[in-house]
Enzyme design. Structure first.
Site, short mmCIF file in Angstrom:
data_model
loop_
_atom_site.label_atom_id
_atom_site.label_comp_id
_atom_site.label_asym_id
_atom_site.label_seq_id
_atom_site.Cartn_x
_atom_site.Cartn_y
_atom_site.Cartn_z
N SER A 1 -34.99 128.49 -57.29
CA SER A 1 -34.01 127.53 -56.75
C SER A 1 -33.06 128.15 -55.73
O SER A 1 -31.84 128.22 -55.94
CB SER A 1 -33.24 126.91 -57.91
OG SER A 1 -34.16 126.34 -58.79
N ARG B 1 -31.81 132.91 -47.54
CA ARG B 1 -30.58 133.63 -47.90
C ARG B 1 -30.34 133.39 -49.38
O ARG B 1 -30.76 132.37 -49.93
CB ARG B 1 -29.39 133.10 -47.10
CG ARG B 1 -29.20 131.60 -47.27
CD ARG B 1 -28.00 131.03 -46.60
NE ARG B 1 -28.06 129.58 -46.73
CZ ARG B 1 -28.64 128.77 -45.87
NH1 ARG B 1 -29.21 129.26 -44.78
NH2 ARG B 1 -28.68 127.47 -46.07
N ASP C 1 -35.72 123.54 -57.50
CA ASP C 1 -35.33 122.71 -58.65
C ASP C 1 -35.16 121.23 -58.28
O ASP C 1 -35.44 120.33 -59.08
CB ASP C 1 -34.09 123.26 -59.38
CG ASP C 1 -32.90 123.56 -58.47
OD1 ASP C 1 -33.00 123.32 -57.26
OD2 ASP C 1 -31.87 124.06 -58.99
C1 BG6 Z 1 -31.53 123.05 -65.20
C2 BG6 Z 1 -32.85 123.09 -64.47
O1 BG6 Z 1 -31.52 122.02 -66.14
O2 BG6 Z 1 -30.52 122.82 -64.26
C3 BG6 Z 1 -32.83 124.19 -63.40
O3 BG6 Z 1 -33.87 123.36 -65.41
C4 BG6 Z 1 -31.68 123.94 -62.47
O4 BG6 Z 1 -34.02 124.18 -62.66
C5 BG6 Z 1 -30.42 123.86 -63.29
O5 BG6 Z 1 -31.61 124.99 -61.52
C6 BG6 Z 1 -29.21 123.57 -62.44
O6 BG6 Z 1 -28.07 123.59 -63.25
P1 BG6 Z 1 -27.17 124.89 -63.43
O7 BG6 Z 1 -25.93 124.34 -63.93
O8 BG6 Z 1 -27.88 125.79 -64.41
O9 BG6 Z 1 -27.10 125.52 -62.07
C1 GLC Z 2 -28.36 126.23 -54.23
C2 GLC Z 2 -29.75 126.67 -53.81
C3 GLC Z 2 -30.72 125.52 -53.86
C4 GLC Z 2 -30.67 124.86 -55.22
C5 GLC Z 2 -29.24 124.48 -55.58
C6 GLC Z 2 -29.14 123.89 -56.97
O1 GLC Z 2 -27.87 125.34 -53.30
O2 GLC Z 2 -29.70 127.20 -52.51
O3 GLC Z 2 -32.04 125.96 -53.60
O4 GLC Z 2 -31.48 123.72 -55.21
O5 GLC Z 2 -28.41 125.61 -55.51
O6 GLC Z 2 -29.58 124.77 -57.94
#
Ligand code: BG6
Ligand code: GLC
Length: 504
Positions: A158, A173, A211
């Protein structure tokens, strides 16, 4: 939005009338700084739309608008067992997802591992080694050491990545406070695969997924009205399905203009040249002191990683202002520690149910060793409300911009992330802002049944990554090889899935 009470949460502005002049004038200043009017939201959204369009036209735009090579929505009939690795900001999850024969249904087993803080600023070898170790543990536990056939994996990574193929991703980045040398500007897949190979972990990476894309695809598995996947968590971002003909920067590839292409917007980067967002002096400090100044401007005002820090900076400033001087005579050393307060701290203040804010008082005492007076507690609560409300209202601009760009007046949006799931009033405040931006009539907005409605995406990234892996193999099977680097290797992976599933 789903699960909302019909009313906008009641603010405690009424409780502020008896405050000493020094505090009430500070509150007025903060209200001015942090309140974003409906008009301003519209202005931001309009600029957002043109930046989304620019990102589709030009490489290296502020909003990258990354093509993901996820080129179809699921129809609910996908089947098979896939591994999914979910590397977000807070946790690492390894899942085994079985898309069952029943339309739109799945089984999931998963293990969650904490992402150790020191890994986020460590070395690339440590990162990939840790991720590979987690996968190895999971496979050995569930399949034993005799598992030798390669298992297909959807990897939810992500962070912003340029993808020339679905199993490839050059990290543009680091975001969300990660700062690991030697990863930016390179494909993350080879070092990840090398770490797996070194440990003899039998995995074939089938799809690298964001994500937001995972959330969108998982939500669409059960809901044909789904159009957008959003994350409101440590970071903030969204993905939606574009058609290839509307992505001028891909024109040289001569793709069928009607083919769908999921776009990972990476819109946390919106307005990094600071043209339209109403930044406060506190936002400017956050940006300057972050590992990547002048990047992720939008995200830094609204995402979970930063909300507690904005709050901390304001309180410290008010303590240091002679005309205000909150927490007089107290030891504020704990408050001086950067990033010591997270968005859960702010959420707890907003959730304090007591008129005398006794829970907030305890929180300050226990976490920061600060004893607050009643007027200080009122200021603290109002400040938390202002920061939380601004985050929700600005967040709505991204969703509204995608809808305006696509001309969608109604649609469903799948959402995930700690702020969306846990921050009090986030959903209702966001829905109110969407209503203001999109000019819904009075009887619409603030709740269930809105024209543009957000739904929680449960297990979004795990199921989404598995589905995208399944859809990729299906595409290769029928000879649709756009964005597939090595169709023969993918065909072998598809055979492995069939062999693996036939044994189950
Ligand atoms: C989770 C997802 O529930 O939420 C992840 O499984 C996602 O993929 C994440 O990146 C985002 O939430 P947080 O609060 O963990 O950044
Ligand atoms: C940041 C990341 C992006 C991701 C988001 C939420 O912005 O750069 O890829 O989707 O966080 O997790």
């Amino acid at each position: 939005m789903v699960g909302l009470g019909p009313k906008t949460p009641r603010s405690r502005r009424g409780s502020l009338t008896d405050l000493p002049q020094s505090l009430s004038s500070q509150i007025e200043r903060l209200e001015e700084l942090f309140t974003v009017s409906g008009e301003k939201l519209k202005e931001i959204t309009n600029h957002f739309v043109s930046e989304l369009e620019k990102g589709l036209r030009e490489e290296n735009s502020t909003i990258p608008m990354n093509a993901t090579w996820c080129m179809e929505f699921p129809d609910g009939n996908e089947t098979g067992t896939f591994l999914a690795l979910d590397m977000g900001g807070t946790n690492l999850r390894v899942c085994e997802v079985t898309l069952t024969k029943e339309k739109g249904e799945f089984d999931i087993i998963q293990s969650k591992y904490r992402m150790p803080e020191e890994l986020k600023t460590g070395t690339a070898d440590e990162l990939w080694g840790y991720v590979a170790d987690c996968l190895q543990q999971f496979i050995e536990y569930h399949h034993g050491q005799e598992q030798t056939e390669q298992l297909p994996l959807g990897f939810t990574f992500s962070y912003p990545a340029t993808q020339e193929y679905i199993d490839h991703g050059i990290l543009q980045r680091w975001t969300k406070g990660f700062d690991i040398d030697g990863v930016e500007g390179k494909d993350v897949v080879p070092p990840f695969e090398a770490a797996l190979k070194e440990r003899g972990v039998p995995i074939k990476l089938t799809a690298l997924v964001n994500d937001t894309t995972g959330t969108m695809i998982a939500s669409a598995y059960t809901d044909p009205l789904m159009r957008i996947g959003c994350i409101f968590g440590t970071g903030c971002n969204a993905a939606y399905m574009e058609n290839c003909g509307s992505i001028p920067k891909l024109a040289h590839m001569n793709l069928d203009p009607d083919l769908p292409m999921a776009i990972n917007c990476e819109y946390g980067a919106f307005d990094s040249e600071h043209k339209v967002l109403p930044r406060t002096p506190y936002d400017i400090i956050i940006d300057k002191e972050s590992p990547r100044p002048d990047q992720q401007a939008f995200e830094k005002m609204i995402a979970g990683l930063y909300l507690g820090e904005i709050f901390r900076l304001v309180l410290l400033d008010l303590h240091q202002k002679p005309e205000c001087g909150i927490f007089k005579g107290q030891d504020v050393s704990k408050l001086k520690k950067a990033y010591s307060l997270d968005s859960g701290f702010l959420a707890a203040i907003e959730e304090d149910p007591f008129e005398n804010l006794s829970e907030t008082q305890d929180l300050f005492q226990n976490t920061l060793s600060i004893a607050c007076t009643k007027p200080e507690l009122e200021l603290i609560r109002r400040l938390a409300e202002l920061i939380g409300t601004r985050a929700a209202r600005l967040s709505a601009c991204g969703v509204a911009a995608i809808c305006k760009k696509k001309g969608w007046t109604t649609c469903h949006v799948g959402a995930d992330g700690s702020v969306f799931n846990k921050y009090p009033h986030f959903k209702v405040r966001g829905a109110e802002a969407l209503k203001e931006i999109l000019d819904w009539p009075e009887d619409k907005g603030k709740g269930k049944g809105d024209p543009v409605e957000l739904f929680p995406a449960e297990d979004g990234s795990g199921v989404g990554a598995a589905l995208i892996a399944a859809l990729t193999l299906k595409r290769v099977d029928v000879g649709q090889n756009a964005g597939i680097r090595d169709p023969e290797a993918m065909k072998l992976a598809a055979q492995a899935v069939r062999a693996f599933n036939s044994k189950k």
